[in-house]
Each structure stands twice: as C-alpha cells, then as structure tokens.
Motif scaffolding. Structure first.
Motif, PDB file in Angstrom:
ATOM      1  N   LYS A 233     -38.943 -27.180  -5.455  1.00  0.00           N
ATOM      2  CA  LYS A 233     -38.557 -26.217  -6.480  1.00  0.00           C
ATOM      3  C   LYS A 233     -38.112 -24.936  -5.769  1.00  0.00           C
ATOM      4  O   LYS A 233     -38.774 -24.477  -4.843  1.00  0.00           O
ATOM      5  CB  LYS A 233     -39.748 -25.902  -7.400  1.00  0.00           C
ATOM      6  N   PHE A 234     -37.012 -24.397  -6.198  1.00  0.00           N
ATOM      7  CA  PHE A 234     -36.456 -23.224  -5.540  1.00  0.00           C
ATOM      8  C   PHE A 234     -36.525 -22.003  -6.448  1.00  0.00           C
ATOM      9  O   PHE A 234     -36.406 -22.121  -7.665  1.00  0.00           O
ATOM     10  CB  PHE A 234     -35.016 -23.493  -5.111  1.00  0.00           C
ATOM     11  N   GLY A 235     -36.697 -20.842  -5.838  1.00  0.00           N
ATOM     12  CA  GLY A 235     -36.841 -19.614  -6.593  1.00  0.00           C
ATOM     13  C   GLY A 235     -35.539 -19.123  -7.201  1.00  0.00           C
ATOM     14  O   GLY A 235     -34.457 -19.688  -6.949  1.00  0.00           O
ATOM     15  N   GLU A 236     -35.637 -18.068  -7.992  1.00  0.00           N
ATOM     16  CA  GLU A 236     -34.458 -17.499  -8.630  1.00  0.00           C
ATOM     17  C   GLU A 236     -33.483 -16.974  -7.577  1.00  0.00           C
ATOM     18  O   GLU A 236     -33.879 -16.449  -6.541  1.00  0.00           O
ATOM     19  CB  GLU A 236     -34.865 -16.360  -9.567  1.00  0.00           C
ATOM     20  N   GLY A 237     -32.201 -17.140  -7.853  1.00  0.00           N
ATOM     21  CA  GLY A 237     -31.181 -16.671  -6.936  1.00  0.00           C
ATOM     22  C   GLY A 237     -30.937 -17.601  -5.768  1.00  0.00           C
ATOM     23  O   GLY A 237     -30.221 -17.245  -4.822  1.00  0.00           O
ATOM     24  N   ASP A 238     -31.498 -18.822  -5.806  1.00  0.00           N
ATOM     25  CA  ASP A 238     -31.373 -19.779  -4.704  1.00  0.00           C
ATOM     26  C   ASP A 238     -30.311 -20.815  -5.034  1.00  0.00           C
ATOM     27  O   ASP A 238     -30.405 -21.525  -6.039  1.00  0.00           O
ATOM     28  CB  ASP A 238     -32.726 -20.475  -4.453  1.00  0.00           C
ATOM     29  N   VAL A 239     -29.294 -20.898  -4.181  1.00  0.00           N
ATOM     30  CA  VAL A 239     -28.166 -21.793  -4.419  1.00  0.00           C
ATOM     31  C   VAL A 239     -28.591 -23.261  -4.462  1.00  0.00           C
ATOM     32  O   VAL A 239     -27.941 -24.094  -5.102  1.00  0.00           O
ATOM     33  CB  VAL A 239     -27.083 -21.569  -3.333  1.00  0.00           C
ATOM     34  N   ARG A 240     -29.692 -23.607  -3.816  1.00  0.00           N
ATOM     35  CA  ARG A 240     -30.124 -25.008  -3.770  1.00  0.00           C
ATOM     36  C   ARG A 240     -30.622 -25.528  -5.111  1.00  0.00           C
ATOM     37  O   ARG A 240     -30.698 -26.747  -5.322  1.00  0.00           O
ATOM     38  CB  ARG A 240     -31.240 -25.174  -2.719  1.00  0.00           C
ATOM     39  N   ALA A 241     -30.923 -24.613  -6.039  1.00  0.00           N
ATOM     40  CA  ALA A 241     -31.427 -25.034  -7.344  1.00  0.00           C
ATOM     41  C   ALA A 241     -30.407 -25.883  -8.104  1.00  0.00           C
ATOM     42  O   ALA A 241     -30.779 -26.690  -8.955  1.00  0.00           O
ATOM     43  CB  ALA A 241     -31.813 -23.811  -8.171  1.00  0.00           C
ATOM     44  N   SER A 242     -29.132 -25.722  -7.775  1.00  0.00           N
ATOM     45  CA  SER A 242     -28.084 -26.480  -8.462  1.00  0.00           C
ATOM     46  C   SER A 242     -27.585 -27.669  -7.652  1.00  0.00           C
ATOM     47  O   SER A 242     -26.637 -28.345  -8.051  1.00  0.00           O
ATOM     48  CB  SER A 242     -26.899 -25.560  -8.793  1.00  0.00           C
ATOM     49  N   ASN A 243     -28.221 -27.939  -6.511  1.00  0.00           N
ATOM     50  CA  ASN A 243     -27.811 -29.049  -5.642  1.00  0.00           C
ATOM     51  C   ASN A 243     -28.464 -30.346  -6.114  1.00  0.00           C
ATOM     52  O   ASN A 243     -29.684 -30.512  -6.034  1.00  0.00           O
ATOM     53  CB  ASN A 243     -28.216 -28.749  -4.196  1.00  0.00           C
ATOM     54  N   LEU A 244     -27.655 -31.280  -6.589  1.00  0.00           N
ATOM     55  CA  LEU A 244     -28.174 -32.542  -7.117  1.00  0.00           C
ATOM     56  C   LEU A 244     -28.754 -33.430  -6.023  1.00  0.00           C
ATOM     57  O   LEU A 244     -29.385 -34.442  -6.321  1.00  0.00           O
ATOM     58  CB  LEU A 244     -27.063 -33.287  -7.861  1.00  0.00           C
ATOM     59  N   GLY A 245     -28.560 -33.046  -4.768  1.00  0.00           N
ATOM     60  CA  GLY A 245     -29.149 -33.810  -3.678  1.00  0.00           C
ATOM     61  C   GLY A 245     -30.661 -33.730  -3.651  1.00  0.00           C
ATOM     62  O   GLY A 245     -31.318 -34.579  -3.021  1.00  0.00           O
ATOM     63  N   PHE A 246     -31.228 -32.766  -4.346  1.00  0.00           N
ATOM     64  CA  PHE A 246     -32.677 -32.589  -4.332  1.00  0.00           C
ATOM     65  C   PHE A 246     -33.376 -33.278  -5.499  1.00  0.00           C
ATOM     66  O   PHE A 246     -34.541 -33.018  -5.771  1.00  0.00           O
ATOM     67  CB  PHE A 246     -33.021 -31.095  -4.309  1.00  0.00           C
ATOM     68  N   THR A 247     -32.678 -34.174  -6.198  1.00  0.00           N
ATOM     69  CA  THR A 247     -33.314 -34.966  -7.250  1.00  0.00           C
ATOM     70  C   THR A 247     -34.087 -36.113  -6.622  1.00  0.00           C
ATOM     71  O   THR A 247     -33.815 -36.524  -5.481  1.00  0.00           O
ATOM     72  CB  THR A 247     -32.276 -35.544  -8.217  1.00  0.00           C
ATOM     73  N   LYS A 248     -35.055 -36.650  -7.351  1.00  0.00           N
ATOM     74  CA  LYS A 248     -35.859 -37.768  -6.857  1.00  0.00           C
ATOM     75  C   LYS A 248     -34.980 -38.940  -6.443  1.00  0.00           C
ATOM     76  O   LYS A 248     -35.174 -39.533  -5.361  1.00  0.00           O
ATOM     77  CB  LYS A 248     -36.852 -38.211  -7.928  1.00  0.00           C
ATOM     78  N   GLU A 249     -34.014 -39.279  -7.273  1.00  0.00           N
ATOM     79  CA  GLU A 249     -33.163 -40.449  -7.011  1.00  0.00           C
ATOM     80  C   GLU A 249     -32.349 -40.272  -5.726  1.00  0.00           C
ATOM     81  O   GLU A 249     -32.256 -41.191  -4.902  1.00  0.00           O
ATOM     82  CB  GLU A 249     -32.223 -40.681  -8.205  1.00  0.00           C
ATOM     83  N   ARG A 250     -31.773 -39.099  -5.559  1.00  0.00           N
ATOM     84  CA  ARG A 250     -30.947 -38.864  -4.377  1.00  0.00           C
ATOM     85  C   ARG A 250     -31.805 -38.788  -3.115  1.00  0.00           C
ATOM     86  O   ARG A 250     -31.421 -39.309  -2.058  1.00  0.00           O
ATOM     87  CB  ARG A 250     -30.145 -37.571  -4.553  1.00  0.00           C
ATOM     88  N   LEU A 251     -32.972 -38.172  -3.199  1.00  0.00           N
ATOM     89  CA  LEU A 251     -33.859 -38.103  -2.037  1.00  0.00           C
ATOM     90  C   LEU A 251     -34.310 -39.495  -1.601  1.00  0.00           C
ATOM     91  O   LEU A 251     -34.400 -39.780  -0.404  1.00  0.00           O
ATOM     92  CB  LEU A 251     -35.073 -37.225  -2.353  1.00  0.00           C
ATOM     93  N   LEU A 252     -34.570 -40.363  -2.564  1.00  0.00           N
ATOM     94  CA  LEU A 252     -34.948 -41.740  -2.236  1.00  0.00           C
ATOM     95  C   LEU A 252     -33.793 -42.478  -1.562  1.00  0.00           C
ATOM     96  O   LEU A 252     -33.992 -43.219  -0.581  1.00  0.00           O
ATOM     97  CB  LEU A 252     -35.372 -42.483  -3.501  1.00  0.00           C
ATOM     98  N   GLU A 253     -32.602 -42.284  -2.078  1.00  0.00           N
ATOM     99  CA  GLU A 253     -31.418 -42.939  -1.500  1.00  0.00           C
ATOM    100  C   GLU A 253     -31.180 -42.481  -0.068  1.00  0.00           C
ATOM    101  O   GLU A 253     -30.928 -43.295   0.829  1.00  0.00           O
ATOM    102  CB  GLU A 253     -30.190 -42.631  -2.360  1.00  0.00           C
ATOM    103  N   ILE A 254     -31.277 -41.171   0.156  1.00  0.00           N
ATOM    104  CA  ILE A 254     -31.068 -40.644   1.502  1.00  0.00           C
ATOM    105  C   ILE A 254     -32.143 -41.164   2.450  1.00  0.00           C
ATOM    106  O   ILE A 254     -31.857 -41.534   3.596  1.00  0.00           O
ATOM    107  CB  ILE A 254     -31.065 -39.103   1.475  1.00  0.00           C
TER     108      ILE A 254
END
Length: 325
Positions: A233-254
């Motif tokens: 989980k990323f704090g306010e103002g953090d660009v990574r909050a909108s990165n779909l790479g940090f979803t459970k599904e994508r993390l499992l795939e990677i």
C-alpha cells in the motif's frame, strides 16, 4: 564501479548512476499522484554521500520532482563534494506554473534559473527536455530548441538531452532539439524501444547518442520482494498507487516468470538486482541506468549491481523468460 561515455556528449558516467525522483517525496500534478512516499531527507543525503564514495558520479533529477525538493536535497549534498567530480542532470517540461506550456522559452529559462538556485550551482552538466509536449502543433519546439542552445553558449548547460515516452515522439522532435543524450524507460520486461520497427537503441547508436535508462528495476517488481498475498500500500502522492503491476494477480505472474531466473542466477534479491541492471546495460555500450533510491541500503544494492556484465546468451535467456507471451 565501471564507467561509460554517453556517446557524442563526452560525459563519462558511472554505469550505475542514481535517479533522484523518489527523494523528492510525495507530489501531485493536475490532481494525479506523481511523487513517492516514505522519503526522509537525512536518509537521502546519507545515500547520496554513500553513492559518491562507491564511485557513482551521475545524479539525475528534475524541476518537478517534489516541486524542487529533490533538487534542494541534492544541493545540500553538493556542498560536501567537489562540483567537478559529479555529473548533475535536471529536466524541464512537466511543471508549467502560470505559463501556457512548460516548454515556452521564457518559462524554460526561469525554471533553469530556479533549478540552479535549488542545486546551489551555476551550471547543469545535462539538461533535458522532460517530454515531447511543445504545445499545439509543436508551437514552441523551434524556439525552445534555440533557447537551449543559447543556454549552452552562456555556460549554464553543458549537454542537451531529450526524454520521451514513444519512438514516434523521439523521431519527431529530435531533428529540432538535436540532443546528445536520450532518456527513456526500459527494463527486462521490454517495451517498444527494443522492437524491430521502433528500436531506439539502434537509432541512438547510428547517431552516437548517449542513452540513460530509467526504471531498470521496474519499481522493484523485477526483484520479487513484494508478497502477492499482501500487495503493498502506498501513501498519498505516490505514483506507484496507480501501477497495476502491484496487484495480487500481476505479482503472482511476475513471481512465476522469475523462477528460472532465480534458478540460474541466484535466489537473493541482490542477484536479481544485478540481473535487472545488467540486462538494461547490455542494450547499448553508450548506456547507463538510473535506478532510484531512498537510503544507503538501496544505494549499496544498486551499486553492487555494477561491474558484472551478462553475456549475450544470458541476455537472450532473460528476455525469453521475462518477455514470453
């Protein structure tokens, strides 16, 4: 640490340099998060000093990173090291203030003067156009390019760079901006810049341009350090909050794709740092990478990814595993 010359620019930089976006802290632009949370200025300064001690000599920032905060942090660091022993790069183009467009020439000059003040220096070694938005129908393109040449003549800018986000955009503006260094996003996941019809590495080689690659670690996604069952989980103002790479599904795939990489190159995070950094560096002898950092530990990890190149067969193996359909 090994060093490389950025093509015809003549700038000799550490192959692993540092991107200073994250140390700017949280920030927003037009309501969107474009910064990083979790930064601490004292840790940032310690990281910059440690980088210098480890032979890292190239530090990349921008006027928009933390709305000048990254530059000001680097300015504090520059008071403690010889200015002629470091390569300082900044950029203009995302923050427009009250100008109609961030590339309006008078705004470019203003932002450069502000960057120099923030950094506590009287010149930039490398100054980039941060993007290719020069207004409707490239309204400001020719004048912006002319101004940058004038700033060179005035001794405030040593080398001109162009950052961009598509092959077509680079090909459109570079004949006018005439940069000596290109900066773009690239890592082992691959993108348009390594494809046959849009290979920016090949085009840069033909022109003897330097290449600076950001995102070589894919914001840590190539290091398998995030738990898919408990995505970060990323704090306010953090660009990574909108990165779909940090979803459970994508993390499992990677994670699955990294299994053969770990089996061949090592199971530790540091092994994966080396693989990611050296894969990017293998794309061009005129290239360096600028992974980000927030503290000494991350600086040391980045630096230890240097000096141990991959051979062509290893590069091909990594590409086949990570980029498989």
């Amino acid at each position: 640490m090994r060093y490389r010359v950025l093509g015809r620019s003549g700038l000799e930089v550490s192959e692993v340099s540092l991107g200073c976006w994250a140390i700017g802290g949280p920030s927003w632009r037009d309501g969107e998060s474009v910064g990083w949370s979790g930064n601490d200025d004292s840790a940032s300064i310690s990281g910059l000093k440690r980088a210098f001690d480890l032979g890292i000599n190239h530090f990349d920032t921008a006027d928009v990173y933390g709305d000048g905060h990254s530059e000001r942090v680097i300015g504090r660091f520059l008071k403690e090291v010889p200015r002629d022993k470091v390569i300082i790069a900044s950029k203009v183009g995302w923050f427009r203030g009250t100008a109609p467009n961030a590339m309006q020439p008078i705004h470019i000059r203003h932002q450069l003067e502000q960057s120099l003040m923030n950094l506590g220096t009287d010149y930039l070694d490398l100054h980039y156009f941060h993007n290719t938005n020069f207004g409707p129908n490239d309204l400001y393109l020719a004048e912006a390019a002319e101004l940058m040449r004038q700033l060179q003549k005035e001794g405030k800018v040593r080398v001109i760079g162009q950052s961009g986000y598509s092959y077509g955009d680079f090909k459109r503006v570079c004949p006018v901006t005439r940069p000596d260094v290109l900066q773009f996003h690239y890592n082992a996941f691959g993108n348009q810049f390594d494809q046959p019809d849009t290979n920016l590495f090949e085009w840069a080689a033909e022109q003897n341009l330097g290449v600076v690659l950001f995102g070589p670690l894919a914001q840590g996604l190539l290091l398998d350090k995030f738990d898919p069952e408990n995505p970060p989980k990323f704090g306010e103002g953090d660009v990574r909050a909108s990165n779909l790479g940090f979803t459970k599904e994508r993390l499992l795939e990677i994670r699955q794709r990294l299994v053969p990489i770990k089996e061949r190159f090592g199971m530790e995070v540091q092994d994966l740092v080396r693989v990611a950094i050296q894969f990017a560096l293998a794309q061009s002898p005129n290239a360096c990478v600028i992974p980000g950092f927030k503290n000494v530990k991350q600086v040391e990890s980045n630096a230890h990814g240097a000096g141990n190149p991959l051979n062509s067969e290893e590069v091909a193996f990594i590409r086949s595993v990570i980029q498989k359909a």
